[in-house]
Design an enzyme around this catalytic site. Structure first.
Site, PDB file in Angstrom:
ATOM      1  N   GLU A 173       0.818  -1.215   0.000  1.00  0.00           N
ATOM      2  CA  GLU A 173       0.000   0.000   0.000  1.00  0.00           C
ATOM      3  C   GLU A 173       0.847   1.257   0.000  1.00  0.00           C
ATOM      4  OE1 GLU A 173      -2.505  -0.023   3.492  1.00  0.00           O
ATOM      5  OE2 GLU A 173      -2.861  -2.159   3.215  1.00  0.00           O
ATOM      6  N   CYS A 233       5.255  -7.640   7.714  1.00  0.00           N
ATOM      7  CA  CYS A 233       6.185  -7.121   8.723  1.00  0.00           C
ATOM      8  C   CYS A 233       6.334  -8.192   9.796  1.00  0.00           C
ATOM      9  CB  CYS A 233       5.599  -5.851   9.343  1.00  0.00           C
ATOM     10  SG  CYS A 233       6.645  -5.099  10.605  1.00  0.00           S
ATOM     11  N   CYS A 281       3.900  -5.709  16.437  1.00  0.00           N
ATOM     12  CA  CYS A 281       3.242  -4.714  17.301  1.00  0.00           C
ATOM     13  C   CYS A 281       1.748  -5.054  17.374  1.00  0.00           C
ATOM     14  CB  CYS A 281       3.422  -3.298  16.757  1.00  0.00           C
ATOM     15  SG  CYS A 281       5.154  -2.826  16.597  1.00  0.00           S
ATOM     16  N   CYS A 303      -2.100   2.270   7.863  1.00  0.00           N
ATOM     17  CA  CYS A 303      -1.160   1.237   7.534  1.00  0.00           C
ATOM     18  C   CYS A 303      -1.644  -0.219   7.553  1.00  0.00           C
ATOM     19  CB  CYS A 303      -0.195   1.458   8.615  1.00  0.00           C
ATOM     20  SG  CYS A 303       1.260   0.857   8.865  1.00  0.00           S
TER      21      CYS A 303
HETATM   22  N1  SAH Z   1       7.562  -0.091  11.307  1.00  0.00           N
HETATM   23  C1  SAH Z   1       7.528   1.337  11.373  1.00  0.00           C
HETATM   24  C2  SAH Z   1       6.411   1.958  10.528  1.00  0.00           C
HETATM   25  C3  SAH Z   1       5.055   1.580  11.005  1.00  0.00           C
HETATM   26  S1  SAH Z   1       3.641   2.482  10.514  1.00  0.00           S
HETATM   27  C4  SAH Z   1       7.382   1.771  12.789  1.00  0.00           C
HETATM   28  O1  SAH Z   1       7.061   0.952  13.640  1.00  0.00           O
HETATM   29  O2  SAH Z   1       7.600   2.952  13.065  1.00  0.00           O
HETATM   30  C5  SAH Z   1       3.749   4.074  11.099  1.00  0.00           C
HETATM   31  C6  SAH Z   1       3.176   4.368  12.492  1.00  0.00           C
HETATM   32  O3  SAH Z   1       1.825   3.972  12.652  1.00  0.00           O
HETATM   33  C7  SAH Z   1       3.972   3.695  13.586  1.00  0.00           C
HETATM   34  O4  SAH Z   1       4.228   4.626  14.582  1.00  0.00           O
HETATM   35  C8  SAH Z   1       3.009   2.621  14.039  1.00  0.00           C
HETATM   36  O5  SAH Z   1       3.308   2.206  15.337  1.00  0.00           O
HETATM   37  C9  SAH Z   1       1.689   3.333  13.909  1.00  0.00           C
HETATM   38  N2  SAH Z   1       0.528   2.455  13.871  1.00  0.00           N
HETATM   39  C10 SAH Z   1       0.437   1.177  13.476  1.00  0.00           C
HETATM   40  N3  SAH Z   1      -0.817   0.708  13.625  1.00  0.00           N
HETATM   41  C11 SAH Z   1      -1.542   1.715  14.103  1.00  0.00           C
HETATM   42  C12 SAH Z   1      -2.916   1.856  14.454  1.00  0.00           C
HETATM   43  N4  SAH Z   1      -3.773   0.854  14.351  1.00  0.00           N
HETATM   44  N5  SAH Z   1      -3.327   3.064  14.917  1.00  0.00           N
HETATM   45  C13 SAH Z   1      -2.460   4.088  15.029  1.00  0.00           C
HETATM   46  N6  SAH Z   1      -1.159   4.014  14.715  1.00  0.00           N
HETATM   47  C14 SAH Z   1      -0.700   2.851  14.266  1.00  0.00           C
END
Ligand code: SAH
Length: 361
Positions: A93, A113, A117, A338
């Site tokens: 995406e 990934c 998380c 994301c």
């Molecule tokens: N792997 C990278 C990029 C992830 S996406 C990282 O961890 O930073 C970018 C941001 O969106 C990250 O801060 C991630 O933790 C956050 N994120 C992921 N899922 C989310 C959700 N459901 N709601 C809000 N933020 C989210």
């Protein structure tokens, strides 16, 4: 099929060398490069190259550019979300966002990934493969060609952990900023990481002026490890110490992402812990905190708090003289956050029993 060269992965010099090795004259490289940067996916459309030569290209290589599988435009704010299909059928995406200062794109770095998380849709199903540097570049090129406007900034915040695909990401960063490629200023690029401290230090030595953005999300080790398994490998102290080093070497302000999840990390006590820990490790260096109300992900019981509790959290940080802003949500009507669109797409093409098997493995 597997070992065909993706031309979009090559630098200008490498492309020249490659076309010469196929028996072409050197000037063909510049022609092909122009088509690639304009988002031409098929050699058949490169009309200033003869049919026989296009056949030779087809037999030996591909452009490596993605095709648009789905496109969604937000009726609320004009945000465009693309589901791109890669040459091997995998999907990723990208999101194009319009701001007053220009057009920005959020790109993916991996198919899936493996960071795990718990609140994130991108990590469900694990990691399929890394993207090449050209596949990262390709998302910008194809979005730019589709909207017919220049994209002026890039955020590496889509699917995947960039520092888990370190070499390709660094190669991409050198390419995207290069004047004979997309020529996007490195100060207009930001990279978000879940916190691989050793790679943050390595990145500081790459001589790139990009903005580093850290997904912190919790300021105590037990709570952060629960939300983000990466914290078991590099804890908050190691992470924030690496951020301090990043600033000392690059002079670039650090940005922190803090996703607020109701009842998990959004109390006044959590705000106090966040302020304490940032002050402990980063005193005297410039940084900024972005507060993000969590986006609900199907199948996960996380919710964002009420607007006024989010504002209270921000005010508590500001009282401690910490710059904090609440992130505006763009594209909330089109699954713009994301991993959500890819997850939906996979669910629509893979039957539930096989999906179950995949997620167990
Ligand atoms: N792997 C990278 C990029 C992830 S996406 C990282 O961890 O930073 C970018 C941001 O969106 C990250 O801060 C991630 O933790 C956050 N994120 C992921 N899922 C989310 C959700 N459901 N709601 C809000 N933020 C989210």
């Amino acid at each position: 099929m597997e070992n065909l060269v993706n031309l979009i992965d090559l630098t200008t010099e490498e492309l020249t060398e490659y076309v010469v090795s196929l028996g072409f004259k050197q000037f063909r490289a510049a022609q092909i490069r122009r088509w690639l940067l304009r988002g031409t996916v098929d050699f058949a459309d490169m009309t200033d190259i003869g049919i026989a030569d296009r056949g030779l290209l087809n037999a030996n290589c591909r452009t490596g550019l993605p095709r648009i599988a789905e496109k969604h435009i937000s009726a609320l704010d004009g945000t465009v979300k693309y589901l791109f299909e890669l040459w091997d059928g995998n999907v990723i995406e990208s999101v194009v966002m319009r701001y007053r200062h220009g057009i920005s794109i959020c790109i993916s770095r991996q198919v899936g990934c493996r960071m795990g998380c718990v609140f994130c849709a991108s990590t469900i199903g694990g990691l399929t493969r890394n993207l090449s540097s050209g596949e990262m570049l390709g998302q910008i090129i194809c979005a730019q060609a589709d909207i017919g406007e220049r994209i002026s900034s890039v955020v590496l915040m889509g699917i995947g952990e960039p520092l888990d695909n370190y070499d390709n990401v660094v190669r991409f960063l050198h390419e995207v900023t290069s004047p004979d490629s997309l020529d996007i200023g490195s100060r207009h690029i930001s990279l978000s990481t879940s916190g691989l401290a050793d790679r943050i230090i390595r990145l500081s030595q790459e001589d790139l002026q990009i903005t580093l953005s850290i997904s912190l999300h919790c300021a105590d080790d037990a709570g952060r490890s629960e939300l983000m398994p990466v914290n078991r490998r590099w804890n908050i102290e190691e992470l924030l110490t690496s951020c301090r080093k990043y600033f000392e070497i690059t002079g670039r302000r650090i940005s922190f992402e803090y996703t607020l999840i109701s009842g998990k990390n959004d109390s006044m006590d959590d705000a106090g812990k966040l302020a304490d820990c940032l002050m402990r490790y980063l005193r005297g260096i410039p940084f900024h905190v972005n507060l993000i109300p969590v986006n609900p992900v199907e199948g996960k019981a996380f919710a964002a708090g009420e607007r006024d509790s989010i504002e209270r959290f921000r005010d508590a940080l500001e009282k401690r003289r910490i710059n904090a802003t609440i992130r505006r949500r763009l594209g909330s009507d089109i699954n713009a956050s994301c991993g959500q669109l890819r997850k939906k797409h996979i669910e629509s093409v893979i039957p539930p029993d096989i999906r179950q098997e995949l997620s167990e493995n």
